[in-house]
Scaffold this active site. Structure first.
Site: not given
Ligand code: ATP
Ligand code: MG
Length: 554
Positions: A32, A257, A267
């Site tokens: 995202e 994760r 983020k």
């Molecule tokens: P954040 O909470 O940091 O914003 P998110 O999962 O909301 O993380 P996205 O941009 O939706 O962020 O994530 C893109 C991809 O990265 C998704 O497939 C998510 O599962 C993966 N991802 C995010 N954080 C991790 C992590 N700590 N370890 C492994 N994969 C991750």
């Molecule tokens: Mg997110």
């Protein structure tokens, strides 16, 4: 690294064996664009692109841009740069969920026509109350029984902007008694009168993540939709939507994760660090972002190796950040030139060395790299050594410099300390030494056995540079784990995470350019910051030579 297959590889190989999906492997990385990518994303990138590479498949880069409130093109650009830098290529497959808004809308209409979605006028609070709790069934909304015609009309009205934000949503008609809260008539669309960074004001209803994600996967014919464990409970909804719409059905697979100690990885929280000016930006070298790590000098190869090393698991765990640093050192040890930099200078005058004389000393660039070559370093009567390499009252096992004792200057001569010059307060300000003329490195005929070797730079030719030394950004292993004590991660910021200093470095470094990486001998790995002006490199500390933190903790 010849390992047994991880559980995702096992699934993929079984699918290939069974001829599923015409034996295609097609993954996606779906960020995202609401912030810069962090090391957790790097794991996901390596996993998705790595799997496709391994099985001759493809990986899409898809921006999951369904929430216009938090998203921005700055983030889109940064994400693309980071994925490329990590060494992966999505070729022409750069997609945006927002490109599918019309198709997603059409699918919502199909659900309504099938009696599987309805417009709900309840307020947020009412909906929350009706949802119930996991151990008790929820109650059905009074709007659940609306006719298809009424739903179609209202949904169109929502799309046309006839209603206020928050006044209505479109919900799936599933099961208010399901033990899985995500199946209790989840919201599919909400009204948001906000412009989108790509679609402008074309839409004022936006699909929810759970609705958009699986359907986007389906549109792109993704075979294996890999996501983190928290989405496991969303999988029944993912499957329900694809089944009811009777469209291509990717398989969602969840993995644990990445969690790292001494850091945070969200983020939203990283944005707080940036906006609160606790760091200098998303790419501050202390940040756990990919851009911060790049600026700090972490090689992409090290991050890929780290991702491979930690593997994929089905259960949550916490990885020690020392493992990441180990992976960084491992690569830099092979690739960087060893140079001399004196971080805390003490002047040494070599009394028997002729005034005005300058000799060029050959120094090997990298003992680990046979092709690394060598360079020349000027040597003269006045040099700097590290203050810590001299002790006036040295214990017997101190093999560096002390009064009357000898030490070898790396790539140069053996010197002996003859006298110590002090200021009025008794601080040592200079050493008077003598050198052993026939002890020159490479042609040493002195026959002297000297145990210690120290680095140095010639005073006249030395370059004074700014050095930014970094320590952990947080001084707690789990900065986000103290909610019970009423504390947030901001309470655990390490006030000493950045220490700016000056250093005297060998003149060859005058030519160093942004991104160049070196090892300051006996000190650590450093890399030239993009803030540097021509001829005046600023050095970021990448990582120490060994895990000094492990010692500090005790
Ligand atoms: P954040 O909470 O940091 O914003 P998110 O999962 O909301 O993380 P996205 O941009 O939706 O962020 O994530 C893109 C991809 O990265 C998704 O497939 C998510 O599962 C993966 N991802 C995010 N954080 C991790 C992590 N700590 N370890 C492994 N994969 C991750
Ligand atoms: Mg997110």
């Amino acid at each position: 690294m010849e390992d047994s297959l991880n559980f995702i590889e096992q699934i993929v190989e079984k699918d290939l064996e069974n001829g599923k999906n015409e034996k295609r492997v097609h993954t996606r990385f779906p960020p995202e664009p609401n912030g810069y990518l962090h090391i957790g994303h790097a794991k996901s990138i390596c996993l998705n692109f790595g799997l496709a590479q391994q099985y001759g498949g493809k990986t899409n880069l898809r921006f999951d841009d369904t929430n216009p409130v938090k998203e921005d093109v700055e983030y889109v650009d940064a994400i693309k740069k980071d994925v490329k830098w990590l060494g992966f290529d999505w070729e022409e497959r750069e997609f945006y969920s927002s490109d599918y808004f019309q198709q997603l809308y059409d699918w919502a209409i199909i659900l309504i026509k099938k009696g599987l979605a309805y417009v709900d006028d309840s307020t947020l609070e009412e909906m929350r109350a009706m949802r119930g709790v996991p151990t008790e069934p929820g109650t059905e909304s009074p709007f659940r029984t609306r006719t298809v015609e009424e739903n179609l009309e209202l949904f169109e009205g929502m799309k046309n902007g006839d209603f206020d934000e928050g006044s209505r949503v479109l919900r799936a008609n599933i099961d208010m008694t399901s033990p899985n809260m995500h199946m209790r008539d989840p919201v599919l669309y909400r009204i948001l009168k906000t412009d989108h960074h790509r679609t402008g004001d074309a839409w004022c209803i936006y699909p929810m993540y759970d609705f958009a994600h699986g359907l986007s996967d389906s549109l792109e014919k993704i075979t294996h939709s890999i996501c983190t464990l928290e989405f496991e409970v969303h999988r029944p909804l993912y499957d329900w939507l694809l089944e009811k719409l009777e469209i291509f059905h990717p398989q969602q697979i969840e993995f644990a994760r990445l969690n790292l100690n001494y850091t945070i990885m969200s983020k939203r929280k990283l944005l707080q660090l940036v906006e609160g000016e606790h760091v200098k930006g998303w790419d501050d070298p202390r940040m756990p972002t990919i851009s911060g790590m790049r600026r700090r000098g972490y090689p992409a190869e090290a991050i890929r190796n780290f991702a491979k090393r930690i593997g994929v698991a089905k259960r949550e765990n916490i990885i020690d950040i020392a493992l990441l640093e180990f992976s960084v050192r491992e690569v830099l040890n092979k690739t960087t030139a060893r140079v001399m930099a004196v971080l805390d200078p003490l002047k040494v005058t070599i009394s028997n060395y002729p005034e005005g004389k300058v000799e060029e000393m050959e120094s090997i660039n990298n003992p680990e790299d046979p092709e690394g070559g060598s360079r020349m370093m000027p040597f003269s009567r006045e040099i700097y050594i590290e203050r810590g390499d001299f002790l006036e009252d040295a214990p017997r096992k101190f093999f560096r410099l002390s009064p009357g004792k000898m030490v070898r200057l790396k790539s140069a001569y053996i010197i002996q300390c003859d006298d110590v010059v002090k200021d009025a307060e008794g601080n040592v300000v200079e050493l008077i030494c003598s050198y052993v003329e026939n002890s020159r490195s490479g042609s040493d005929e002195s026959g002297l056995k000297v145990k210690g070797t120290i680095h140095w730079v010639s005073v006249e030719q030395a370059l004074e540079v700014e050095v930014r030394n970094y320590d952990r950004l947080f001084n707690d292993e789990n900065p986000d784990g103290h909610k019970n004590e009423g504390k947030t991660f901001l309470d655990y910021l390490n006030p000493d995470s950045l220490a700016v200093a000056t250093a005297m470095v060998e003149p060859s470094l005058k030519a160093a350019k942004a991104g160049d990486q070196v090892q300051f001998m006996r000190k650590g790995y450093y890399c030239v910051d993009p803030d540097s002006a021509e001829g005046a490199p600023i050095f970021n500390m990448t990582v120490g030579l060994r895990d000094s933190w492990a010692k500090k903790k005790k």
